[in-house]
Scaffold this motif. Structure first.
Motif, PDB file in Angstrom:
ATOM      1  N   GLY A  80       5.331 -18.103  11.933  1.00  0.00           N
ATOM      2  CA  GLY A  80       5.407 -16.562  12.194  1.00  0.00           C
ATOM      3  C   GLY A  80       5.285 -16.022  10.868  1.00  0.00           C
ATOM      4  O   GLY A  80       6.028 -16.710   9.917  1.00  0.00           O
ATOM      5  N   GLU A  81       5.352 -14.779  10.575  1.00  0.00           N
ATOM      6  CA  GLU A  81       5.381 -14.004   9.374  1.00  0.00           C
ATOM      7  C   GLU A  81       5.215 -12.606   9.765  1.00  0.00           C
ATOM      8  O   GLU A  81       4.848 -12.284  10.846  1.00  0.00           O
ATOM      9  N   THR A  82       5.711 -11.674   8.843  1.00  0.00           N
ATOM     10  CA  THR A  82       5.633 -10.212   8.770  1.00  0.00           C
ATOM     11  C   THR A  82       4.804  -9.859   7.719  1.00  0.00           C
ATOM     12  O   THR A  82       4.977 -10.344   6.833  1.00  0.00           O
ATOM     13  N   VAL A  83       3.734  -8.988   8.155  1.00  0.00           N
ATOM     14  CA  VAL A  83       2.652  -8.507   7.143  1.00  0.00           C
ATOM     15  C   VAL A  83       2.682  -6.868   7.347  1.00  0.00           C
ATOM     16  O   VAL A  83       2.971  -6.340   8.227  1.00  0.00           O
ATOM     17  N   THR A 123       4.046  -1.008   9.879  1.00  0.00           N
ATOM     18  CA  THR A 123       3.370   0.323   9.387  1.00  0.00           C
ATOM     19  C   THR A 123       4.012   0.720   8.144  1.00  0.00           C
ATOM     20  O   THR A 123       5.252   1.030   7.895  1.00  0.00           O
ATOM     21  N   ALA A 124       3.023   0.956   7.196  1.00  0.00           N
ATOM     22  CA  ALA A 124       3.770   1.672   5.903  1.00  0.00           C
ATOM     23  C   ALA A 124       4.018   2.971   6.085  1.00  0.00           C
ATOM     24  O   ALA A 124       3.708   3.691   6.834  1.00  0.00           O
ATOM     25  N   PRO A 125       5.066   3.342   5.340  1.00  0.00           N
ATOM     26  CA  PRO A 125       5.381   5.013   5.210  1.00  0.00           C
ATOM     27  C   PRO A 125       4.408   5.833   4.554  1.00  0.00           C
ATOM     28  O   PRO A 125       3.596   5.194   3.764  1.00  0.00           O
ATOM     29  N   ASP A 185       7.715   1.224   9.257  1.00  0.00           N
ATOM     30  CA  ASP A 185       8.862   0.406   9.845  1.00  0.00           C
ATOM     31  C   ASP A 185       9.706  -0.066   8.645  1.00  0.00           C
ATOM     32  O   ASP A 185       9.212  -0.683   7.589  1.00  0.00           O
ATOM     33  N   GLY A 186      10.894   0.191   8.904  1.00  0.00           N
ATOM     34  CA  GLY A 186      12.055  -0.347   7.983  1.00  0.00           C
ATOM     35  C   GLY A 186      12.005   0.499   6.345  1.00  0.00           C
ATOM     36  O   GLY A 186      12.375  -0.149   5.623  1.00  0.00           O
ATOM     37  N   GLY A 239       8.592   1.474   1.175  1.00  0.00           N
ATOM     38  CA  GLY A 239       8.222   0.724   2.242  1.00  0.00           C
ATOM     39  C   GLY A 239       9.214  -0.531   2.173  1.00  0.00           C
ATOM     40  O   GLY A 239       9.876  -1.114   1.216  1.00  0.00           O
ATOM     41  N   SER A 240       8.886  -1.471   3.323  1.00  0.00           N
ATOM     42  CA  SER A 240      10.032  -2.480   3.402  1.00  0.00           C
ATOM     43  C   SER A 240       9.362  -3.546   2.630  1.00  0.00           C
ATOM     44  O   SER A 240       8.494  -3.706   1.948  1.00  0.00           O
ATOM     45  N   SER A 241       9.637  -4.834   2.939  1.00  0.00           N
ATOM     46  CA  SER A 241       9.580  -6.068   2.053  1.00  0.00           C
ATOM     47  C   SER A 241       7.827  -6.130   2.367  1.00  0.00           C
ATOM     48  O   SER A 241       7.142  -6.652   1.653  1.00  0.00           O
ATOM     49  N   SER A 242       7.436  -5.964   3.603  1.00  0.00           N
ATOM     50  CA  SER A 242       6.037  -6.311   3.890  1.00  0.00           C
ATOM     51  C   SER A 242       5.198  -5.310   3.490  1.00  0.00           C
ATOM     52  O   SER A 242       4.310  -5.252   2.983  1.00  0.00           O
ATOM     53  N   CYS A 243       5.619  -4.173   3.552  1.00  0.00           N
ATOM     54  CA  CYS A 243       4.794  -2.790   2.868  1.00  0.00           C
ATOM     55  C   CYS A 243       5.670  -2.267   1.803  1.00  0.00           C
ATOM     56  O   CYS A 243       6.688  -1.377   1.938  1.00  0.00           O
TER      57      CYS A 243
END
Length: 298
Positions: A43-46, A124-126, A155-156, A197-201
């Motif tokens: 799994g991963e978060t993108v 989702t990116a801010p 998100d985040g 943005g979070s670590s993914s975004c």
């Protein structure tokens, strides 16, 4: 399971006819039941619009094909078909959400299912806030709470706050929430805010600024000037003196030795012209702060 290839023969015993042996070759071809031999299904978060890593398996069996499935949980119920006849599938990051994937290998001798992938999370990116809300005109030596508004958090996302007209300068340490309570202010101050943005975004959005206007509170007048000895049945004009008006202060005038009693309606300027007087009269005056500085002085 595997069945070995074997040749079979048929002997024909014809009664009243020629006897003999006819040779017919029946070959049972070896058939291998499908198995999944190895998997790469992490799994991963993108971030939405990004590129997730490919999922892959290796499988063996006779005449096998592949079908990938996605689901909102690690189960087969309600799963949707995705991908093509390939041992490798790259998930889409076009839409935000969380999905799990698995592959079914089908061959001539049955089928086999892979394990479920880890969660593939698409965030989702801010986007940038469009305004800062809150009380933006305050009395000196007080605070106010400002809030980022408009745009989307995604998100985040967290926040950055700072001071000055240029977004990104003079960052305020520890101010990472959507609202920020200022320090006690004595001068006009401009604040800015943006989203991170979070670590993914990992994008940092543009920002927006807001001026906080600081008004001065009035202080009490120290004297009343003007002609204070007059002839009976005449008037005089009195003026509040000393102290400071601050920003937008008005005045209250009244009669008597106790300030705040017997207020004279409509007397809200720094000067007041008395009525025609026939007896000694004591007047008082005080200042009343504006909307932001609501103090009433002595």
């Amino acid at each position: 399971s595997t069945v070995a290839a074997t040749d079979y023969y048929i002997y024909v015993d014809g009664k009243g006819a020629a006897q003999g042996q006819a040779e017919v070759s029946l070959s049972c071809v070896a058939c291998v039941t499908p198995t999944v031999d190895s998997e790469s299904l992490s799994g991963e978060t993108v971030c939405q619009g990004g590129s997730p890593s490919a999922l892959s398996i290796t499988a063996s069996g006779t005449n096998i094909s592949y079908q990938w499935y996605s689901n909102t949980s690690a189960s087969t119920g309600g799963a949707s078909t995705v991908g093509t006849d390939s041992p490798t599938y790259t998930p889409s990051a076009a839409s935000s959400g969380t999905l799990y994937y698995y592959c079914v290998v089908t061959g001539d001798c049955g089928s086999a299912q892979s394990s479920y992938s880890g969660a593939i999370v698409v965030e989702t990116a801010p986007t940038a806030p469009t305004s800062i809300t809150g009380t933006t005109t305050i009395c000196e030596n007080t605070t106010t709470t400002l809030t980022a508004a408009g745009g989307t958090e995604g998100d985040g996302a967290t926040y950055e706050w700072g001071t000055g007209a240029v977004v990104g300068t003079n960052t305020i340490g520890g101010a990472t929430l959507s609202s920020y309570t200022t320090a006690s202010l004595s001068t006009n101050t401009t604040y800015w805010v943006r989203r991170v943005g979070s670590s993914s975004c990992s994008n940092t959005t543009g920002g927006v600024t807001q001026l906080v206007t600081v008004e001065a509170a009035p202080t009490a007048p120290t004297s009343i000037t003007g002609t204070t000895t007059i002839c009976e049945n005449t008037t005089t004009t009195l003026t509040a003196a000393g102290g400071t008006e601050g920003d937008g202060a008005t005045y209250e005038w009244g009669t008597g030795a106790v300030a705040g009693t017997n207020t004279i309606g409509g007397a809200t300027s720094s000067s007041y012209t008395t009525a025609s007087l026939s007896a000694n009269t004591t007047y008082w005056v005080r200042r009343v702060g504006s909307t932001s500085c609501s103090n009433t002085t002595g």
